[in-house]
Design an enzyme around this catalytic site. Structure first.
Site, PDB file in Angstrom:
ATOM      1  N   ARG A  70       0.867  -1.189  -0.085  1.00 50.95           N
ATOM      2  CA  ARG A  70      -0.011   0.442  -0.172  1.00 50.95           C
ATOM      3  C   ARG A  70       0.671   1.534   0.015  1.00 50.95           C
ATOM      4  NH1 ARG A  70      -1.914   0.871   4.410  1.00 50.95           N
ATOM      5  NH2 ARG A  70      -1.686  -0.759   5.402  1.00 50.95           N
ATOM      6  N   TYR A 198      -1.556  -3.143  -6.543  1.00 48.96           N
ATOM      7  CA  TYR A 198      -1.503  -4.131  -5.477  1.00 48.96           C
ATOM      8  C   TYR A 198      -2.506  -4.269  -4.099  1.00 48.96           C
ATOM      9  CZ  TYR A 198      -0.361  -5.116  -0.702  1.00 48.96           C
ATOM     10  OH  TYR A 198      -0.463  -5.620   0.028  1.00 48.96           O
ATOM     11  N   LYS A 207      -9.513  -2.600   1.297  1.00 46.41           N
ATOM     12  CA  LYS A 207      -9.511  -1.264   1.998  1.00 46.41           C
ATOM     13  C   LYS A 207     -10.157   0.760   1.833  1.00 46.41           C
ATOM     14  CE  LYS A 207      -6.572  -3.659   4.402  1.00 46.41           C
ATOM     15  NZ  LYS A 207      -6.318  -3.902   5.738  1.00 46.41           N
ATOM     16  N   HIS A 227     -11.443  -1.981  11.117  1.00 50.30           N
ATOM     17  CA  HIS A 227      -9.962  -2.946  10.768  1.00 50.30           C
ATOM     18  C   HIS A 227      -9.591  -3.934  11.535  1.00 50.30           C
ATOM     19  CE1 HIS A 227      -5.333  -3.565   9.336  1.00 50.30           C
ATOM     20  NE2 HIS A 227      -5.933  -4.188   8.218  1.00 50.30           N
ATOM     21  N   SER A 249      -1.641  -3.909  10.027  1.00 51.21           N
ATOM     22  CA  SER A 249      -2.007  -4.666   8.854  1.00 51.21           C
ATOM     23  C   SER A 249      -0.131  -5.294   9.042  1.00 51.21           C
ATOM     24  CB  SER A 249      -1.032  -4.136   7.679  1.00 51.21           C
ATOM     25  OG  SER A 249      -1.993  -3.064   7.353  1.00 51.21           O
ATOM     26  N   CYS A 251       0.073  -8.170  11.715  1.00 53.92           N
ATOM     27  CA  CYS A 251       0.818  -7.780  12.868  1.00 53.92           C
ATOM     28  C   CYS A 251      -0.011  -9.199  13.598  1.00 53.92           C
ATOM     29  CB  CYS A 251       0.258  -7.091  13.851  1.00 53.92           C
ATOM     30  SG  CYS A 251       1.207  -5.206  13.811  1.00 53.92           S
ATOM     31  N   ASP A 276      -9.669  -9.430   8.500  1.00 56.08           N
ATOM     32  CA  ASP A 276      -9.158  -8.386   8.472  1.00 56.08           C
ATOM     33  C   ASP A 276     -10.227  -7.239   8.798  1.00 56.08           C
ATOM     34  OD1 ASP A 276      -7.156  -6.735   7.284  1.00 56.08           O
ATOM     35  OD2 ASP A 276      -8.131  -6.430   5.429  1.00 56.08           O
ATOM     36  N   ARG A 365       1.885 -12.141  -0.651  1.00 52.09           N
ATOM     37  CA  ARG A 365      -0.029 -12.688  -0.888  1.00 52.09           C
ATOM     38  C   ARG A 365      -0.459 -14.022  -0.741  1.00 52.09           C
ATOM     39  NH1 ARG A 365      -1.451  -8.700   3.577  1.00 52.09           N
ATOM     40  NH2 ARG A 365      -0.427  -7.238   3.654  1.00 52.09           N
TER      41      ARG A 365
HETATM   42  C1  OXD Z   1      -3.273  -4.601   5.089  1.00 50.26           C
HETATM   43  C2  OXD Z   1      -4.131  -5.924   4.730  1.00 50.26           C
HETATM   44  O1  OXD Z   1      -2.812  -3.969   4.215  1.00 50.26           O
HETATM   45  O2  OXD Z   1      -5.021  -5.832   4.927  1.00 50.26           O
HETATM   46  O3  OXD Z   1      -3.708  -4.212   5.938  1.00 50.26           O
HETATM   47  O4  OXD Z   1      -4.049  -6.212   3.593  1.00 50.26           O
HETATM   48 MN    MN Z   2      -5.662  -5.677   7.022  1.00 57.71          MN
END
Ligand code: OXD
Ligand code: MN
Length: 580
Positions: A70, A198, A207, A227, A249, A251, A276, A365
């Site tokens: 991002r 991306y 998002k 989130h 993100s 974590c 998420d 990913r």
């Molecule tokens: C993030 C995702 O970047 O979920 O938080 O992809």
């Molecule tokens: Mn996320």
């Protein structure tokens, strides 16, 4: 497929005029359509076949090397009033942003197909679900949207019935970082994204819609777009609870949502509702009910192995799109900490050389349908969502934050969420490992002024006396030699158990200036290889360090000026005074 909806027809025509695609294709969301797009992308080279014997229906996509995360510095919220987006966002005037984007989109789809993707965020029959339409020139986006959202015919039907939808326009452009913008127009329910393929920049349902635009709508309409993962926890007696947890993100949201109970926890079950995003609405009894607006997982691959997250590992053995992983000699996907196989090719497609860098990009990913998760909860499909017992906030904190603590009440919990900080990760472009404030894990995703957002959170206290309890957790405490103090992963269930028992009022805690902490006896550590000193560090607080922290939180709040809710300032000052 076309539509009876005039606004949609008109918008598609306008975009077609502007972008000049070779063809327009309306996505119906069928499996045949998905498969035929895969075939086309194999021919064009946008996808590579992975070993179809060991990884059936798995494919690899290699991004442009400058387009792997991002881009928060290129992400804007465009509102008439600059103050509405706050210091937490980049702002651009809508007129200026539209002019800039118009110029970028002009003729950008020449020779390409324009795909129209009607999608629904949330179970298609849920009153809490919301629809959008993404227009894109990227078949990679289409196949990812197929896995991540309910897209196609049924979504279009709902749009035609409701008449309202979020308009998302996306083009990969030339993937030029200097011609890349992710613009949000919450007042117009519009998103425009140019120059990136991306996930977080290009899968506009995720998002951009489900967090930035939805958080704006949620404030106006009295709900929350967060989130957060959502998990179901069942104890051996069959008692079930639902927990929502906000971590930044990369974590460990996906890991926690798919947790496998440790040996000592026979009879306990964890099921995943979401990994998420959570949309939370008050029901008639004042409980917060959560739906997961997504239908797939877009998870970080490195670190995934049978020990850290067996459910994710199993999920991605078939029917998965991998982005930016390495490969082995027999063409299997490979990533750091996979714990099997050897890489021969890195994520850029070059021969693997550890001197040059990792085989998989740290933000590589997987995209996989949620239903492939062995611990998927069918309640993820329940239109009514699930009632949340506890909300967790957290992040990566080497120091300071104990393993777990409970807020004194809702408003104190809002202070805990608003004061959260975490070390940055590879999910966003920029430095990694820098501690920054990340309130409610929403720093990159709140589509409006954080001051108003905190006010919105605080307002729930007046709306219900049946709200979830709020906790803070930190799995990432380290000692002076950088060793993690807590084993994490499956053993995090021990912490969840204390949390649930607190919600049920059946376990003790000690009151401290920052909230309620378990004593060593309250937390089940039986059978863990962990010494008393580590437990002591995990379950104690340093008043002087916390004083510094609350002062820093106060300074951070100052950035929000007069707009900061007085209640939040009072909470911060009380927290400081409690430490004296
Ligand atoms: C993030 C995702 O970047 O979920 O938080 O992809
Ligand atoms: Mn996320």
């Amino acid at each position: 497929m076309t539509t009876q909806n005039e606004a949609l027809t008109q918008w598609v025509n306008e975009v077609k005029e502007l972008t000049k695609p070779e063809k327009v294709y309306w996505c119906n969301g069928s499996e045949e359509e998905y498969n035929s797009l895969i075939q086309e992308m194999l021919v064009s080279g946008e996808l590579l076949k992975l070993n179809q014997t060991s990884y059936p229906n798995c494919y690899l996509h290699r991004s442009d090397p400058t387009d792997v995360a991002r881009v928060e510095h290129l992400t804007f919220i465009c509102t008439e009033n600059k103050e509405d987006v706050g210091p937490n966002n980049h702002w651009m005037a809508p007129k200026e942003a539209h002019a800039k984007m118009q110029a970028l989109f002009e003729g950008c789809m020449k020779g390409r197909t324009l795909y129209v993707i009607p999608y629904c965020m949330g179970p298609i029959k849920s009153p809490y679900a919301r629809c959008g339409v993404e227009i894109t020139d990227s078949p990679y986006v289409v196949i990812n949207m197929y896995l991540m959202t309910r897209m196609g015919k049924d979504a279009l039907k709902r749009i035609e019935r409701e008449g309202q939808f979020v308009k998302g326009l996306h083009s990969i452009g030339e993937l030029d970082p200097d011609r890349r913008f992710i613009m949000h127009f919450p007042e117009e329910l519009q998103i425009q994204s140019f120059g990136s393929g991306y996930g977080g920049n290009a899968l506009l349902g995720k998002k951009c819609h489900a967090l930035r635009i939805a958080s704006w709508q949620a404030r106006q309409e009295g709900w929350l777009a967060e989130h957060m993962l959502i998990l179901e926890i069942e104890n051996p007696e069959g008692e079930k609870h639902y927990i929502a947890a906000a971590f930044p993100s990369a974590c460990g949201k996906t890991n926690l949502a798919m947790l496998i109970p440790p040996e000592a926890y026979k009879g306990w079950k964890i099921r995943t509702i979401g990994d998420d995003i959570a949309w939370l609405h008050l029901d008639a009894t004042g409980r917060l009910r959560a739906i997961n607006p997504e239908s797939g997982y877009f998870g970080v691959v490195p670190g995934t192995n049978p020990k850290t997250n067996k459910n994710a590992y199993v999920s991605i053995q078939h029917d998965t799109i991998f982005t930016n992983v390495g490969t082995t000699a027999d063409n299997e996907p490979w990533w750091e900490e996979k714990k099997s196989g050897e890489p021969t090719t890195d994520w850029k497609g070059n021969p693997y050389d550890p001197e040059i860098g990792p085989a998989a990009h740290p933000n590589s990913r997987f995209t996989v349908p949620a239903k492939q998760n062995p611990c998927y909860s069918p309640l993820a499909e329940d239109p009514a969502g699930v009632p949340i017992s506890a909300i967790l906030f957290g992040g990566r904190r080497r120091e300071l934050a104990p393993l777990v603590y409970q807020s004194k009440d809702w408003k104190h919990g809002v202070l805990i969420g608003a004061g959260c900080a975490s070390e940055t990760t590879a999910a966003a472009a920029g430095a990694v490992g820098v501690t920054r404030r990340d309130p409610m894990a929403m720093k990159p995703f709140c589509g409006y002024n954080f001051a108003d957002y905190w006010g919105h959170w605080l307002s729930f206290d007046e709306k219900s006396d049946n709200l979830p309890k709020i906790f803070h957790v930190n799995w990432f405490r380290q000692d002076s030699n950088d060793n993690f103090l807590w084993p994490g992963f499956g053993d995090n269930l021990r912490v969840l158990r204390w949390i649930i028992d607190r919600c049920e009022g059946r376990v003790g805690a000690k009151e401290t200036p920052i909230g309620y902490l378990p004593t060593a006896e309250d937390l089940d550590t039986s059978g863990l290889d962990i010494d008393a000193a580590a437990i002591d560090s995990l379950l104690s607080i340093d008043n002087a360090q916390w004083r510094t922290e609350f002062e820093a939180i106060g300074e951070y709040f100052d950035e929000y000026g007069d707009r900061l809710p007085e209640d939040l300032r009072r909470q911060q000052q009380k927290a400081l005074a409690d430490l004296d």
